[in-house]
Design an enzyme around this catalytic site. Structure first.
Site, PDB file in Angstrom:
ATOM      1  N   ASP A  47       0.800  -1.219   0.000  1.00  0.00           N
ATOM      2  CA  ASP A  47       0.000   0.000   0.000  1.00  0.00           C
ATOM      3  C   ASP A  47       0.836   1.275   0.000  1.00  0.00           C
ATOM      4  O   ASP A  47       2.053   1.238   0.227  1.00  0.00           O
ATOM      5  CB  ASP A  47      -0.954   0.003   1.202  1.00  0.00           C
ATOM      6  CG  ASP A  47      -0.315  -0.577   2.466  1.00  0.00           C
ATOM      7  OD1 ASP A  47       0.928  -0.538   2.567  1.00  0.00           O
ATOM      8  OD2 ASP A  47      -1.049  -1.065   3.335  1.00  0.00           O
TER       9      ASP A  47
ATOM     10  N   GLU B  87      -9.781  -2.134   5.219  1.00  0.00           N
ATOM     11  CA  GLU B  87     -10.443  -1.900   6.496  1.00  0.00           C
ATOM     12  C   GLU B  87     -11.671  -2.811   6.633  1.00  0.00           C
ATOM     13  O   GLU B  87     -12.150  -3.375   5.640  1.00  0.00           O
ATOM     14  CB  GLU B  87     -10.864  -0.428   6.573  1.00  0.00           C
ATOM     15  CG  GLU B  87      -9.705   0.563   6.507  1.00  0.00           C
ATOM     16  CD  GLU B  87      -8.933   0.694   7.819  1.00  0.00           C
ATOM     17  OE1 GLU B  87      -8.889  -0.283   8.606  1.00  0.00           O
ATOM     18  OE2 GLU B  87      -8.349   1.766   8.057  1.00  0.00           O
TER      19      GLU B  87
HETATM   20  C1  F6R Z   1       1.406  -1.802   6.133  1.00  0.00           C
HETATM   21  C2  F6R Z   1       0.107  -2.409   6.192  1.00  0.00           C
HETATM   22  C3  F6R Z   1      -0.699  -2.473   7.452  1.00  0.00           C
HETATM   23  C4  F6R Z   1       0.113  -2.792   8.711  1.00  0.00           C
HETATM   24  C5  F6R Z   1      -0.779  -2.741   9.936  1.00  0.00           C
HETATM   25  C6  F6R Z   1      -0.012  -2.975  11.211  1.00  0.00           C
HETATM   26  O1  F6R Z   1       1.915  -1.867   4.822  1.00  0.00           O
HETATM   27  O2  F6R Z   1      -0.333  -2.838   5.195  1.00  0.00           O
HETATM   28  O3  F6R Z   1      -1.706  -3.436   7.309  1.00  0.00           O
HETATM   29  O4  F6R Z   1       0.702  -4.042   8.580  1.00  0.00           O
HETATM   30  O5  F6R Z   1      -1.415  -1.491  10.014  1.00  0.00           O
HETATM   31  O6  F6R Z   1       0.828  -1.891  11.409  1.00  0.00           O
HETATM   32  P1  F6R Z   1       1.980  -1.927  12.529  1.00  0.00           P
HETATM   33  O7  F6R Z   1       2.954  -2.950  12.073  1.00  0.00           O
HETATM   34  O8  F6R Z   1       2.556  -0.537  12.516  1.00  0.00           O
HETATM   35  O9  F6R Z   1       1.311  -2.285  13.799  1.00  0.00           O
END
Ligand code: F6R
Length: 245
Positions: A67, A143
């Site tokens: 993303d 989401e």
């Molecule tokens: C990032 C992504 C998100 C994260 C998720 C967890 O490229 O696609 O799905 O993996 O928001 O984020 P962290 O690792 O910061 O807790």
């Protein structure tokens, strides 16, 4: 889903890096799907260290990120292109023109989404996709409520996601409210998936993933329908989580 429990973030990062290195050694021209956020930073550090000390090469590897924020160009310090360059690409021998991330600064996002989807397909699909998980169960930026059939698309980020990601920005007002993300069906077409879960903050999500139903209201639940998913979770995320008996 195969679940591996490890002690802490350090061990999760080490094991995840070893998993990826094995994959790249098995097939030099592997297509890797990569994630950003806090979770994979330690794994990227280990990959860099291994590249420096053991010489694992990424010259033939192609990468596709999940993303990118809308409105940020690749030179913006908060863009995921910048993050990937800083945290991995600038420190290994991957060919930059074989590292793909959706563009967040184009005029026509419909065209961009189709371009990205076709690019993955034209390269033969993703061999190993790395995922983190949002506390609301998002994968990529899909989401809750996103269709399991979705391909690369534009999303409005939930306020919980904006709040969670504000830690990377100076002020919460600077966090973009939209992103381009690989869709759930794009992710599910990956041949293999490695999901990393670390910290107490992910306990609820991990519990829901293991014990809840497969539902679009909890995007990560779709992974139960994938034939080859490995989860590496640390003690803090696992504690108290029981598999449904
Ligand atoms: C990032 C992504 C998100 C994260 C998720 C967890 O490229 O696609 O799905 O993996 O928001 O984020 P962290 O690792 O910061 O807790």
């Amino acid at each position: 889903m195969k679940i591996i429990e490890v002690k802490d973030y350090e061990q999760m990062s080490q094991m995840a890096a070893e998993y990826m290195i094995r994959k790249v050694k098995e097939c030099k021209a592997t297509n890797l799907g990569l994630a950003t956020g806090g979770t994979p930073v330690g794994m990227y550090k280990k990959l860099i260290e291994d590249h420096r000390l053991q010489g694992t090469s990424y010259q033939e590897v192609t990468t596709f990120n999940l993303d990118e924020y809308i409105g940020l160009s690749g030179t913006n310090k908060n863009s995921y292109r910048y993050y990937m360059n800083e945290n991995l690409f600038d420190h290994i021998d991957v060919q930059k023109d074989k590292t793909f991330i959706p563009h967040g600064d184009v005029q026509d996002f419909e065209v961009e989404c189709q371009r990205y989807e076709k690019l993955i397909e034209a390269n033969g699909g993703i061999d190993l996709q790395i995922l983190g998980i949002g506390s609301n169960g998002h994968i990529g930026f899909n989401e809750p409520g996103t269709s399991f059939d979705s391909k690369t698309h534009v999303v409005d980020l939930k306020s919980s996601t904006i709040e969670a990601n504000a830690r990377f920005f100076n002020r919460i007002e600077e966090v973009p409210t939209q992103a381009v993300t690989m869709g759930i069906s794009s992710i599910m077409r990956s041949k293999e998936i490695l999901l990393l879960i670390s910290g107490e903050g992910k306990k609820e999500a991990f519990h829901q993933l293991l014990n809840g139903d497969v539902t679009e209201n909890f995007p990560a639940s779709v992974l139960k329908n994938h034939p080859c998913v490995t989860i590496i979770a640390d003690e803090a995320a696992v504690s108290g989580v029981k598999l449904r008996s």
